[in-house]
Structures are given as structure tokens and as C-alpha cells.
Design a protein around this motif. Structure first.
Motif, PDB file in Angstrom:
ATOM      1  N   ASP A 268       0.847  -1.191   0.000  1.00 19.61           N
ATOM      2  CA  ASP A 268       0.000   0.000   0.000  1.00 19.61           C
ATOM      3  C   ASP A 268       0.881   1.239   0.000  1.00 19.61           C
ATOM      4  N   ILE A 269       0.378   2.302  -0.584  1.00 21.44           N
ATOM      5  CA  ILE A 269       1.150   3.543  -0.691  1.00 21.44           C
ATOM      6  C   ILE A 269       1.157   4.316   0.618  1.00 21.44           C
ATOM      7  N   SER A 270       0.149   4.101   1.475  1.00 19.97           N
ATOM      8  CA  SER A 270       0.052   4.804   2.753  1.00 19.97           C
ATOM      9  C   SER A 270       0.737   3.969   3.831  1.00 19.97           C
ATOM     10  N   GLY A 271       2.025   4.233   4.064  1.00 20.96           N
ATOM     11  CA  GLY A 271       2.804   3.416   4.983  1.00 20.96           C
ATOM     12  C   GLY A 271       2.280   3.433   6.400  1.00 20.96           C
ATOM     13  N   GLU A 272       1.829   4.586   6.886  1.00 14.43           N
ATOM     14  CA  GLU A 272       1.332   4.695   8.259  1.00 14.43           C
ATOM     15  C   GLU A 272       0.086   3.846   8.454  1.00 14.43           C
ATOM     16  N   HIS A 273      -0.857   3.965   7.536  1.00 13.13           N
ATOM     17  CA  HIS A 273      -2.091   3.191   7.622  1.00 13.13           C
ATOM     18  C   HIS A 273      -1.789   1.693   7.475  1.00 13.13           C
ATOM     19  N   LEU A 274      -0.881   1.360   6.576  1.00 11.90           N
ATOM     20  CA  LEU A 274      -0.512  -0.039   6.353  1.00 11.90           C
ATOM     21  C   LEU A 274       0.115  -0.640   7.604  1.00 11.90           C
ATOM     22  N   ALA A 275       1.008   0.104   8.262  1.00 13.12           N
ATOM     23  CA  ALA A 275       1.674  -0.410   9.463  1.00 13.12           C
ATOM     24  C   ALA A 275       0.664  -0.752  10.546  1.00 13.12           C
ATOM     25  N   HIS A 276      -0.312   0.136  10.740  1.00 11.77           N
ATOM     26  CA  HIS A 276      -1.341  -0.094  11.755  1.00 11.77           C
ATOM     27  C   HIS A 276      -2.171  -1.328  11.415  1.00 11.77           C
ATOM     28  N   SER A 277      -2.626  -1.421  10.161  1.00  9.38           N
ATOM     29  CA  SER A 277      -3.460  -2.549   9.751  1.00  9.38           C
ATOM     30  C   SER A 277      -2.692  -3.862   9.824  1.00  9.38           C
ATOM     31  N   ALA A 278      -1.423  -3.842   9.405  1.00  9.97           N
ATOM     32  CA  ALA A 278      -0.616  -5.062   9.418  1.00  9.97           C
ATOM     33  C   ALA A 278      -0.376  -5.545  10.844  1.00  9.97           C
ATOM     34  N   ALA A 279      -0.176  -4.607  11.769  1.00 10.26           N
ATOM     35  CA  ALA A 279       0.032  -4.983  13.166  1.00 10.26           C
ATOM     36  C   ALA A 279      -1.206  -5.662  13.741  1.00 10.26           C
ATOM     37  N   LEU A 280      -2.377  -5.156  13.405  1.00 10.07           N
ATOM     38  CA  LEU A 280      -3.620  -5.776  13.872  1.00 10.07           C
ATOM     39  C   LEU A 280      -3.780  -7.173  13.278  1.00 10.07           C
ATOM     40  N   LEU A 281      -3.473  -7.318  12.001  1.00 13.13           N
ATOM     41  CA  LEU A 281      -3.595  -8.627  11.365  1.00 13.13           C
ATOM     42  C   LEU A 281      -2.605  -9.617  11.974  1.00 13.13           C
ATOM     43  N   GLN A 282      -1.374  -9.180  12.198  1.00 12.57           N
ATOM     44  CA  GLN A 282      -0.367 -10.063  12.780  1.00 12.57           C
ATOM     45  C   GLN A 282      -0.784 -10.533  14.175  1.00 12.57           C
ATOM     46  N   ARG A 283      -1.399  -9.641  14.939  1.00 12.87           N
ATOM     47  CA  ARG A 283      -1.891 -10.014  16.274  1.00 12.87           C
ATOM     48  C   ARG A 283      -2.932 -11.123  16.196  1.00 12.87           C
ATOM     49  N   ASP A 284      -3.814 -11.022  15.189  1.00 14.21           N
ATOM     50  CA  ASP A 284      -4.902 -11.995  15.060  1.00 14.21           C
ATOM     51  C   ASP A 284      -4.474 -13.287  14.378  1.00 14.21           C
ATOM     52  N   TYR A 285      -3.342 -13.240  13.638  1.00 14.95           N
ATOM     53  CA  TYR A 285      -2.825 -14.428  12.952  1.00 14.95           C
ATOM     54  C   TYR A 285      -1.342 -14.601  13.332  1.00 14.95           C
ATOM     55  N   PRO A 286      -1.082 -14.962  14.586  1.00 17.02           N
ATOM     56  CA  PRO A 286       0.303 -14.998  15.068  1.00 17.02           C
ATOM     57  C   PRO A 286       1.200 -15.994  14.342  1.00 17.02           C
ATOM     58  N   GLY A 287       0.618 -17.024  13.738  1.00 14.00           N
ATOM     59  CA  GLY A 287       1.422 -18.021  13.030  1.00 14.00           C
ATOM     60  C   GLY A 287       1.709 -17.675  11.585  1.00 14.00           C
ATOM     61  N   LEU A 288       1.172 -16.553  11.124  1.00  9.76           N
ATOM     62  CA  LEU A 288       1.333 -16.153   9.724  1.00  9.76           C
ATOM     63  C   LEU A 288       2.448 -15.127   9.598  1.00  9.76           C
ATOM     64  N   GLU A 289       3.330 -15.303   8.621  1.00  9.01           N
ATOM     65  CA  GLU A 289       4.325 -14.274   8.344  1.00  9.01           C
ATOM     66  C   GLU A 289       3.656 -13.140   7.563  1.00  9.01           C
TER      67      GLU A 289
END
Length: 327
Positions: A117-138
Motif C-alpha cells: 500500500d502507498i500509505s505506509g502509516e495506515h498499512l503499518a497499523h493494519s498489518a500490526a492488527l492482522l499479525q496479532r490476530d494471525y500470530p502463526g502467519l508471516e
């Protein structure tokens, strides 16, 4: 950690790369100098623009998001079967990462997820939430302009297919030649895999008009945020109260057009230059092309994909296509 890519040639040295603000200033200056005036919709998506777009997706008039979510929820097992085990997902224009969850929940041991995504700040926040919910996924987010050349990391050794995911009918924001260019590039990045792409369908113009002219004015705020962003980042002094949101369906071109329309004669400074607006002049900020199923499949074929299954909703508002990438 977010991987950041320049939107210019990957081979260029660091000294030659243009900063995001510099690229925005260059493209806005060119847009203001040209007639007719037009700028890429990618500049909608700073953190505030991304937040406003998330609100648009929840509006009652805006059918594309909930309709595509319904298609994905209903057909996720079938889509996952096409992906196969240990597939890697590359999402172009990832946004809030909401839709990919439906795929991840249905997939057989997903190998990795690369949201771009072009919006790095928004992407970082969304990716962190996804990683929390899918801890086994890279989860390996990439802050980049996916319309430019992409250099993706090599696939993990045990990964299956590399599957691109391009939901939201974002393909409709491109001019036809740009859409062909993007799909041709994606076909090369995804060699041996596939692309899952959402495409909004041609329909009653009244439905389209309501979707882009919502009663709460969120789409208008989203459109005007482009000027607010220029004020914040580039030091321009656009008076937002003196520009109106305009959106209409251009039937011969099968597209919604969005414009920012000057309410009066005015001028704005950028980079030491002054640019004049007459009353009624506009800055064209977005196209949203609509497709038939056959027209999307024909476009994909020209880009090197082999069209596969298509899933749609009962009212035939939206479509999701499986496209086989070349070997």
C-alpha cells in the motif's frame, strides 16, 4: 517492520530517488498546469484519506464493499481450493486488510502475506492488527506504489502458489491503457500463480450516482482531503470551502468521474508558481470504470492471464475473477 520501496526505478541510486512529497508536488504542479486538469487518485490515500475511505466502505449507499465481502464469504472455500496449500498472498493496495481475512480463514496453511500500500502509516497499523490476530502467519508489509515496478522478496522455500489479490474494483481507477499495463506487470510478478481480482459491474446509473454522492458527505470529504493534504504537505493554501465535490456517471465511457470544482475565480501557489482557477474549472481526481464480465476477462487475456472462474452476487452488482498467471 515495513519494507519501503521507491515508486521510481528500482535500479536508481538513493540520490536519484524522489521523495513521496516531491513526487506529489511534481504531479500536482503538472496537473494544475495542464488542461484539462487531472491527477492520480493514489494521492487520496494519506492516513486521513485512508481513514475516510474506510468510512465510505460502511455507508449504506456504497454497495461495492459489502457486496464483494459477501461474495468472498460465500465462496471462500472454493477460492481457497483454487489457491492450493501453502499459498502466498500478495495484496495490491491493501488498505485496512479486512477482506483478506476471509481468504486466510479458508486457506490451507498460508505461507506468507505481503500487503502492498502507498500509505505506509495506515498499512503499518493494519498489518500490526492482522499479525496479532494471525500470530502463526508471516506478515511482511511493503510500503510502495504498486502501479510502478515492484521487486517482491523471494518466496519462502516451502511456499505454494503466489496469488495476487486486488479487491475493491481498484482496477477501475486506471485508464484502460493503465489497467492493461498494471495487469501485464502483475502477470509477470505472479508467474505460475494467479490473480484474484474484484471488478464492479455496469448497472443502473442511479445506483452508481448514490454510491459516489452519499447523504453524509463522506465521499465529498474524501475528495476534498486531496487539497487538504496538499495544504499540509506542500504548503499550498487551497480554500476547501471554495471547492465542491462533483461525481457523475459518464455512460459512453462506462465510468464514474470525480472532480473538485472551483466555486469562484481564485488562484493557488505551489513551488513559486501561481495557478488560476475560473469559476466552474475542475481538477479531475478519479475515474471508476465499470465492467461487464466479458470485458474484464478480455482485458485480462490481453495482459497474459488465462481467465478462470467468476463469482458474483445475486443482483449482479459486482464480480470476483480468478485469473491464471502465465507459467
Amino acid at each position: 517492520m515495513i519494507e519501503v520501496q521507491s515508486s521510481h526505478a528500482a535500479e536508481a541510486g538513493n540520490d536519484e530517488r524522489v521523495s513521496p512529497a516531491g513526487e506529489f508536488a511534481h504531479d500536482l504542479a503538472r496537473a494544475l498546469a495542464n488542461r484539462p486538469r487531472s491527477i492520480s487518485p493514489k494521492y487520496f490515500y494519506d492516513a486521513e484519506g485512508s481513514r475516510l475511505f474506510d468510512r465510505i466502505c460502511e455507508l449504506p449507499e456504497y454497495y461495492p464493499t459489502r457486496t464483494e465481502l459477501g461474495i468472498l464469504a460465500r465462496h471462500a472455500p472454493d477460492i481457497a481450493a483454487h489457491m492450493g496449500p501453502q499459498a502466498e498472498i500478495v495484496e495490491f493496495g491493501a488498505g485496512s486488510l479486512r477482506k483478506v481475512r476471509l481468504l486466510l480463514d479458508a486457506m490451507d496453511r498460508p505461507a506468507r502475506y505481503l500487503p502492498i500500500d502507498i500509505s505506509g502509516e495506515h498499512l503499518a497499523h493494519s498489518a500490526a492488527l492482522l499479525q496479532r490476530d494471525y500470530p502463526g502467519l508471516e506478515v511482511r508489509p511493503v510500503a510502495a506504489d504498486y502501479t510502478q515496478r515492484l521487486l517482491l522478496p523471494a518466496q519462502p522455500p516451502d511456499a505454494g502458489r503466489r496469488v495476487g489479490f486486488f479487491p475493491g474494483s481498484t482496477i477501475g481507477n486506471f485508464a484502460p491503457e493503465e489497467a492493461l499495463h498494471f495487469l501485464t506487470s502483475a502477470a509477470q510478478v505472479l508467474r505460475g500463480g494467479a490473480l484474484l481480482i474484484g471488478a464492479d459491474l455496469v448497472k443502473d446509473p442511479a445506483v452508481l450516482h448514490a454510491a459516489y454522492n452519499d447523504s453524509q458527505g463522506v465521499t465529498a470529504a474524501f475528495n476534498l482531503n486531496l487539497l487538504a493534504r496538499a495544504n499540509r504537505e506542500l504548503g499550498t493554501r487551497f480554500d476547501l470551502a471554495q471547492f465542491a465535490h462533483g461525481a457523475f456517471y459518464n455512460a459512453p465511457h462506462r465510468r464514474i468521474e470525480m472532480h473538485l470544482v472551483s466555486r469562484k475565480r481564485q488562484r493557488v501557489a505551489l513551488g513559486g508558481e501561481w495557478y488560476e482557477f475560473e469559476e466552474g474549472d475542475s481538477l479531475h481526481t478519479e475515474n471508476s470504470h465499470k465492467f461487464t464480465i466479458d470485458s474484464l476477462r478480455a482485458l485480462a487475456s490481453r495482459a497474459g492471464f488465462r481467465p478462470g472462474p467468476v463469482w458474483t452476487d445475486p443482483d449482479h452488482l459486482f464480480s470476483v475473477h480468478w485469473l491464471h498467471a502465465p507459467e
